[in-house]
Scaffold this motif. Structure first.
Motif, mmCIF file in Angstrom:
data_model
loop_
_atom_site.group_PDB
_atom_site.id
_atom_site.type_symbol
_atom_site.label_atom_id
_atom_site.label_comp_id
_atom_site.label_asym_id
_atom_site.label_seq_id
_atom_site.Cartn_x
_atom_site.Cartn_y
_atom_site.Cartn_z
ATOM 1 N N THR A 1 0.824 -1.213 0.000
ATOM 2 C CA THR A 1 0.000 0.000 0.000
ATOM 3 C C THR A 1 0.856 1.259 0.000
ATOM 4 O OG1 THR A 1 -1.767 -1.132 1.179
ATOM 5 C CG2 THR A 1 -1.742 1.275 1.304
ATOM 6 N N MET B 1 -12.837 4.518 -1.966
ATOM 7 C CA MET B 1 -12.110 4.315 -3.224
ATOM 8 C C MET B 1 -12.251 5.470 -4.208
ATOM 9 S SD MET B 1 -12.613 0.205 -3.845
ATOM 10 C CE MET B 1 -14.403 0.210 -3.759
ATOM 11 N N SER C 1 -9.545 1.248 -7.491
ATOM 12 C CA SER C 1 -10.073 -0.116 -7.328
ATOM 13 C C SER C 1 -9.985 -0.589 -5.891
ATOM 14 C CB SER C 1 -9.298 -1.081 -8.232
ATOM 15 O OG SER C 1 -7.918 -1.059 -7.886
ATOM 16 N N SER C 2 -9.425 0.269 -5.007
ATOM 17 C CA SER C 2 -9.285 -0.086 -3.589
ATOM 18 C C SER C 2 -9.232 1.211 -2.774
ATOM 19 C CB SER C 2 -8.026 -0.925 -3.390
ATOM 20 O OG SER C 2 -6.882 -0.206 -3.833
ATOM 21 N N GLU D 1 -4.350 1.245 -1.475
ATOM 22 C CA GLU D 1 -4.065 -0.176 -1.296
ATOM 23 C C GLU D 1 -3.762 -0.899 -2.611
ATOM 24 O OE1 GLU D 1 -7.127 -1.998 0.997
ATOM 25 O OE2 GLU D 1 -6.876 -0.641 2.704
ATOM 26 N N ASP D 2 -3.944 -0.209 -3.746
ATOM 27 C CA ASP D 2 -3.629 -0.858 -5.023
ATOM 28 C C ASP D 2 -2.133 -0.811 -5.349
ATOM 29 O OD1 ASP D 2 -3.384 1.797 -5.505
ATOM 30 O OD2 ASP D 2 -4.914 1.907 -7.082
#
Length: 1220
Positions: free
Chosen positions: A20, A249, A268-269, A288-289
């Protein structure tokens, strides 16, 4: 409001982390980005290429926070383990080992405004402060609860802390809490002006709240849109846009002015970090992506005017009819669409349909009061000339800006433009200046764009009114601003185009062209050309093509004016301006010989020799038959000190003048000399200079002995000679004075005065060798000679002379000339260095007076002859450390020498060689000694200005006799007959030794003028005029004293001696005292070592004695009495005393009385009686003894013989006596 469609495709991504990415920041240089990750590393990225520049390792747990100092020189990062690390902002290298800052995770870090303090916030419920120099903790931590975020305010005054319970505000200086408010807060961000603080909440309150920093109260409603924790908030550099990152997100983009959400960027996160690029055109976010996504900020996002995309595009492109049609459709669709009414008002205003514009503006604010509505109203009112009402509309608009600094700034800019268009130019410019003063950093580029526009319009107006300088000033102000940076303008300032129809590209071109024309019209073509060059360098190719015709016409006009103004500048000696103008003309392809020649002249004036040479060469290339190029080339080469080339070039120039086809040019040849003519003239000056210089000298640089020809050759190969030759040939006259100055400077020499000590280096020792050569170390006195040469060289003299080695004593002719010329050489020396070998270093006053140098015969003339003299101690340091340039000007030194020699400073300074006052000069020399006895006389040749042969072996009395004979014979000065001691075999009236003059001259008291007058009156009662006149006439016609075959023919008044008797005196063993009785005199006594034949009337003798009074012609008091003038051998700067028309000193007895100031011309009768009075005073006499041949000899006496006339009325025996 229409539903926003999230963007899911970033413009690019930065991928390299392994976990992350929870922290991101950009550097102030806008080229780099830094990220922090749960993979325990930080990375520095190149924003242009996306390449990782540096991977930074050091943390032992995941990186939760990072910050970059304001200057970009330092990075700080914090991790989950509570450690912090500082890194170098450029290299990325760690500056410190990890510091255990907290017991819990480090959630947030931030630098103070000046970068000297790092604040860290932690889950251990504290905020700590660290000195960035020592990395020691400063003061006590702040206990504030669990810390999510800390942020310093832009001014550095406050520190905001986000906690689960509230937001806390602390004074950063005192660290005292000043406020607390709000609830659960994850993130914080300050607006650039510090007037607002934004906070992001948790999932239970997923909103952004806006807080007023003046009272810490919430402003307006919360910003809604997010659905979960808001982990990060950032504001763009202009203070216009806000971006927020959330666990939902989404990255949301907000417009700060109206708090509208204008864009959504979908990850996406969950997202934990977000920031803007430095130019505000992109958003960078990470989560987190494991990557950073870059999103483009939508066009028009920075607009202060609410967006209607299609209509706005039509306004920007100038399609006003389409814009009007589209806005009208919107109004028909929704009659309460106040925004479309305001926008249509702008469209109408741009078409100058002021009534329609005002109607739409009023309709807009009647539906809903808005910023856009009041701006449109103000613009419409200005268009109708209702300026006062327009001001009111703008003032009302300012009340609904919600105190947003950027919005208010934009409003005031719009107001300034509207007022300017309404003719209120001064008010508009004043408003811009006030904005710059009050808000220098708020949307400064927008302000400069508006200011530039106003300057362009004012410049165009001034140019039309022929106020060219004023126009140039306005247009230069516009061009010099950075307002025309088109890459930023197209995106950021479309609002100005929407409101006023600006075409900034056209404005840019107009500003530059009008500026060029203003300078040209003001008669400043150099500035016009600079402006043109700057314009062309800052235009793209299409713009250049569009103005090609204008550019060519401009350059042609500018070229002609440049050349004309260059000529005027050259005439005024304004060389810099002339060079610039001629360069401009050449750049514009006006490359004529005249322009290159004139630029060469200007560069010569600036002493830019090589540049001038290039231009001169260009003139020659363009016209090889002209003399002008060669003339300039000579001047340039001369200035560059390339004299040989300069002279050759000058000769070429002369040939061009000789071959010129027109008579006028050929006449110019008369202005110049040929080098051969000048060389001849210089040689004449050299020869004249060397006439008074030594025959040989030492080169102080090489140490070689040189004769005169060697000196001349050295000078002729010197740079100074070549410079003289090169510079003087350009003048029709010879510039004789300068030639003399240069020759004198190069041939001047220093002389040595010293005492010979044992073995000294002779000419034969050093001939063909350098005195500096080590092979001469064994030669006696060499150290002294070398030191003298070095001292002379250090004083700046090329040549030096020493009597030890610069005379070939084996050549009698040379020795004769040297001795007879030595006084002249010393006098004409630039410096005489006196070396005192017996005066030790650091001597005190008195050492010079005690030096043997003062007792030597030759040093007498070496002291009085030079104009400049310096005394050196035995270690070659200046005596008494006296830094006076000439020790003859040193009162202390000259007083010391007076005490030693009896010669006072005034006599030394004024000394000139002559035979006048011979007795005093002989007295000065009387105590001096020489190694060769004849030298005591030879050393005085220069003192008296005589030239005699040398005859070593003739002994002192003969040498001194010849000298004294010359003095008497040539000048008539008989003061040298005043001596006591032994007679010379040369002539009995002369002494055998110079020491006979050691006693002071005989001084008899003088009569005051009133006593003379009284005695004259008495004589007139007893003496007839005939008697007095007869005596006067006899004495006036007496011949001058003279020598012939060592016999002195002395004019005198004789007194026959009738009795000589010895007076017994037991005290006298070697000398005898006699009483002498003579006719006409009172009895007197003489003392002599000679035995005299005694006689008296009762005991007569055949040997006859007489007492004589040598005749002194000055007793006659003749008017305009001028003695014989000796010819001077000392040059124009050294006149003999006789040259001033002063009579030679009379015999040391002052019979003239005190008649100073009596300027009456006496008649002969009066002079006759005055003569009798003087003749009746005490007199100094000689005792003469007649020889068998009838001549007389002087009887030498040990004391002066002083007689007194019995009765002046008695007849006098006036005659010339021959004395052996």
């Amino acid at each position: 409001m229409s539903q926003l469609i999230p963007s899911t495709t970033p413009t690019r991504t930065f991928e390299d982390h392994e976990n992350t990415v929870w922290a991101v920041a950009v550097f102030p240089d806008s080229r780099r980005m830094i990220t922090g990750s749960y993979d325990k590393t930080l990375r520095i990225w190149d924003l242009e290429t996306g390449v990782v520049l540096k991977k930074m390792e050091g943390h032992s747990s995941r990186v939760e926070a990072l910050a970059v100092s304001r200057d970009g020189q330092m990075i700080a990062s914090g991790d989950r383990g509570g450690e912090i690390i500082a890194w170098h902002g450029e290299s990325g290298e760690s500056l410190i080992q990890p510091v255990k800052a907290h017991s819990g995770l480090t959630n947030s870090v931030d630098f103070s405004l000046d970068g000297t303090v790092l604040a860290t916030g932690s889950g251990d419920h504290t905020v700590k402060f660290w000195c960035t120099k020592t990395w020691q903790m400063q003061g006590k931590p702040i206990d504030c609860g669990y810390v999510f975020c800390i942020r310093y305010s832009p001014s550095g005054e406050f520190l905001a802390i986000a906690t689960p319970g509230n937001i806390q505000i602390y004074n950063s200086g005192t660290r005292e809490r000043v406020a607390s408010f709000g609830g659960y807060t994850f993130s914080l961000a300050w607006t650039p002006d510090g007037t607002r603080l934004l906070s992001g909440g948790d999932m239970d309150d997923a909103t952004i709240r806006e807080w007023d920093s003046s009272n810490w109260q919430q402003v307006c409603h919360p910003w809604e849109g997010h659905t979960s924790n808001i982990y990060a908030i950032t504001i763009d550099p202009t203070g216009t846009l806000v971006a927020s990152a959330s666990e939902d997100m989404d990255v949301r983009l907000w417009q700060l002015s109206d708090r509208r959400n204008i864009a959504i960027f979908k990850h996406s996160s969950p997202i934990g970090s977000v920031t803007f690029s430095v130019d505000g055109r992109h958003i960078l976010s990470g989560g987190e992506d494991k990557k950073i996504s870059e999103w483009e900020v939508p066009k028009g996002a920075h607009s202060k005017i609410p967006d209607n995309t299609t209509a706005r595009h039509a306004c920007v492109t100038g399609d006003l009819s389409t814009a009007e049609e589209l806005l009208t459709q919107c109004i028909h669709t929704d009659v309460n669409d106040y925004v479309s009414y305001a926008h249509r008002s702008f469209v109408m205003a741009r078409q100058h349909k002021w009534d329609h514009a005002l109607d739409d503006a009023i309709k807009s604010i009647s539906i809903q009061r808005s910023l856009t509505g009041y701006i449109s109203t103000g613009i419409a009112l200005c268009g109708k000339g209702l300026v006062r009402e327009a001001r009111i509309a703008f003032d009302v608009a300012s009340m609904i800006t919600n105190k947003d600094t950027d919005t208010n700034h934009f409003l005031l800019l719009s107001k300034a433009i509207a007022l300017f268009n309404a003719g209120q130019c001064e008010e508009a410019m004043m408003l811009i200046k006030e904005l710059a003063a009050v808000c220098p950093n708020t949307n400064a580029l927008a302000r400069r764009v508006v200011e530039a526009y106003l300057h362009v319009e004012l410049g165009i107006t001034a140019l039309g009114d022929a106020r060219h300088d004023e126009a140039a000033d306005h247009l230069t102000a516009a061009v010099d601003s950075d307002a025309f940076s088109s890459k930023i303008i197209d995106q950021t300032y479309d609002d100005l185009t929407v409101l006023f129809g600006w075409d900034l590209d056209a404005l840019f071109l107009t500003a530059h062209q009008k500026r060029c024309q203003a300078f040209l019209s003001a008669g400043k073509p150099d500035k016009a050309l600079e402006a043109h060059k700057y314009m062309m360098e800052n235009m793209d190719e299409s713009a250049k093509a569009s103005c090609l015709v204008w550019s060519n016409a401009f350059k042609q006009e500018c070229s002609a004016l440049c050349a004309a103004n260059g000529d005027a500048a050259l005439a005024a000696s304004d060389y810099d301006r002339a060079i610039n103008l001629y360069s401009a003309a050449i750049t514009l392809n006006s490359a004529s010989t005249t322009v290159f020649a004139n630029r060469s002249k200007a560069k010569l004036g600036k002493m830019l020799w090589m540049q001038a040479l290039l231009d001169a060469q260009k003139v020659i290339e363009l016209d090889s038959s002209s003399y002008l190029g060669y003339n300039l080339k000579h001047a340039a080469l001369h200035g560059a000190q390339r004299y040989d080339e300069a002279i050759l070039t000058f000769q070429t120039m002369l040939s061009k003048l000789d071959d010129a086809p027109d008579i006028q040019t050929r006449k110019l040849r008369q202005q110049y000399l040929r080098p051969s003519q000048l060389e001849h003239a210089i040689r004449q000056v050299i020869d004249a200079q060397l006439e008074n210089a030594p025959l040989r000298v030492l080169d102080t640089t090489t140490g070689l002995l040189c004769d005169r020809e060697a000196q001349i050759n050295t000078f002729k190969t010197s740079t100074e000679y070549k410079e003289l030759l090169s510079s003087t040939i350009t003048h029709p006259d010879l510039h004789t004075k300068r030639i003399e100055e240069v020759v004198s400077r190069n041939l001047q020499y220093a002389m040595l005065s010293h005492r010979w000590e044992g073995k000294e280096p002779l000419l034969q020792d050093i001939q063909s060798k350098s005195v500096y050569d080590s092979e001469l170390d064994s030669v006696g006195g060499m150290t002294k000679l070398r030191s003298f040469c070095k001292t002379a060289h250090d004083a700046g003299y090329i040549w030096a002379w020493s009597d030890t080695c610069c005379i070939d004593k084996n050549i009698n002719v040379e020795l004769q000339e040297s001795v007879n010329s030595m006084f002249v050489w010393y006098h004409h020396s630039a410096l005489t260095i006196v070396y005192l070998s017996d005066v030790p270093p650091s001597s005190t006053s008195g050492a010079l007076a005690n030096s043997v140098w003062n007792t030597r015969g030759w040093t007498f003339q070496e002291f009085v002859a030079p104009k400049v003299i310096l005394f050196y101690q035995s270690n070659w340091t200046l005596y008494l450390d006296d830094r006076t340039l000439n020790h003859k000007d040193s009162i202390a030194i000259m007083q010391e020498l007076k005490n030693a020699t009896g010669i006072d400073r005034s006599a030394v300074v004024a000394f000139r060689p002559s035979m006048n006052g011979a007795r005093e000069k002989l007295h000065w020399a009387s105590t001096r000694i020489t190694t060769r006895q004849e030298d005591i006389a030879y050393s005085l040749f220069g003192i008296f200005g005589v030239r005699l042969t040398l005859d070593y072996g003739e002994k002192q009395d003969n040498a001194l006799g010849r000298l004294l004979q010359e003095i008497v014979a040539r000048s008539g000065d008989i003061t040298g007959l005043d001596w006591v001691g032994k007679s010379s075999v040369f002539n009995s009236c002369l002494p055998a030794s110079i020491t006979s003059y050691e006693a002071p001259p005989c001084k008899l008291p003088s009569l005051p003028e009133d006593e003379i007058q009284s005695l004259v009156s008495s004589l007139r009662q007893t003496v007839t005029v005939d008697f007095a006149s007869n005596i006067y006439t006899q004495l006036r016609h007496m011949s001058a004293p003279r020598f012939a075959t060592q016999r002195l023919h002395l004019p005198c008044i004789a007194f026959d001696v009738r009795e000589v008797r010895r007076v017994r005196s037991p005290a006298l063993e070697t000398h005898f005292k006699y009483r002498v009785k003579a006719d006409g005199l009172h009895d007197l006594f003489i003392t002599t070592d000679e035995t005299l034949v005694q006689f008296w009337p009762a005991r007569p003798t055949e040997r006859k004695f007489i007492l004589v009074r040598p005749w002194d012609l000055s007793l006659l008091e003749l008017p305009e009495f001028v003695e014989f003038v000796e010819p001077s051998d000392f040059g124009d700067d050294m006149e003999c005393e006789e040259d001033h028309g002063t009579s030679p000193s009379s015999q040391s007895h002052d019979w003239s009385g005190d008649h100073t100031g009596n300027e009456e011309v006496l008649d002969q009768e009066s002079r006759a009686f005055r003569l009798l009075v003087r003749l009746g005073q005490p007199l100094s006499a000689f005792l003469l003894a007649q020889q068998r041949s009838g001549e007389y000899k002087r009887i030498a006496s040990d004391h002066d013989i002083i007689g007194q006339v019995n009765d002046i009325r008695n007849p006098m025996d006036i005659r010339t006596i021959e004395i052996l």
